[in-house]
Design an enzyme around this catalytic site. Sequence first.
Site, PDB file in Angstrom:
ATOM      1  N   GLU A 188     -17.114 -71.204 -44.561  1.00 19.84           N
ATOM      2  CA  GLU A 188     -18.236 -71.460 -43.652  1.00 19.84           C
ATOM      3  C   GLU A 188     -18.300 -72.920 -43.230  1.00 19.84           C
ATOM      4  OE1 GLU A 188     -23.041 -70.765 -43.200  1.00 19.84           O
ATOM      5  OE2 GLU A 188     -22.126 -70.608 -45.190  1.00 19.84           O
ATOM      6  N   GLU A 285     -29.187 -65.173 -41.773  1.00 23.71           N
ATOM      7  CA  GLU A 285     -29.449 -66.305 -42.658  1.00 23.71           C
ATOM      8  C   GLU A 285     -30.389 -67.295 -41.965  1.00 23.71           C
ATOM      9  OE1 GLU A 285     -27.010 -68.982 -45.864  1.00 23.71           O
ATOM     10  OE2 GLU A 285     -26.416 -69.118 -43.767  1.00 23.71           O
TER      11      GLU A 285
END
Length: 309
Positions: A188, A285
């Site tokens: 990420e 998220e």
Amino acid sequence: MDRRSFVKKNIAASALLGLGVNGIYASELGNLKHKLPTKNFKLNYAPHLGMFEAHAGSDPVNQLNFMADNGFSAFEDNEMRSRSASVQEKMAVTMSNRNMTMGVFVAHDIYWTKPNLTGGDIALRDEFLKQIEQSVEVAKRVNAKWMTVVPGYVDKRKNMQYQTVNVIESLKRASEILEPHGIIMVLEPLNFRDHPGQFLSESPQCYQICKAVNSPSCKMLFDIYHQQIQEGNLIPNIEASWDEIAYFQVGDNPGRNEPTTGEINYKNVFKFIHSKGFNGVVGMEHGNSIDGKEGELAVIEAYKKSDNF
């Protein structure tokens, strides 16, 4: 809202995770179904614990059932690795019963202010690999296919190219652990504003590393919130990185809340992802822009609106 804020919130919620299913959610479910009709979305959006707590209560099983009742077909949990095996098993059974796909959890300790994989420290690499091995067991327990990996802080004493080699070598070793189990670590990139000093920040950089590792167990997590801040040009960068992307996460900017609350045209982004045939998980998220039940309903409506293409 950064990942550490999510961690703090989830740790607070986890204190109550040992509770069995209480009667609160079950007693209200009939009324809630009338207010929140079940909807199947085109993409597999994945809420997290706490996102619908005002409606479903603190029990994770109730929260999972609420998500499923409102059309969400996936779930993600950054803190799954820290939960007890018994809680993991309860959640896995619920997800299986409700046909929900388990999304990512964070696979290792992330170093926010000092080098981790970047510096070439063998002890830190061994620590990372041991945690990857432990996360394989968690993944098996909760039927997870993906786990999040963040290489850590930059080593200011080393050239970026040397750091890149150190990261690639560590990820190759981790891939050897994961490949036999069919598990994918998703790297990420994080934006400079919320996470200053992190080594991995851009999609082309992540793409290059995935190509160098050259493993089906090392792919990219394209977090649209982070990449809007870091580089913009979202759809072209998704297109350019497509063959290495295994997972998406979302959040609008500014604010890191649900789609429709900021500047990103999520309807167009989701339409593009769907047009490419993506059948993986899109992790939610982000926070809720409004507190309480009103805010939770707003999140559901935002996904209905953004998924309507």
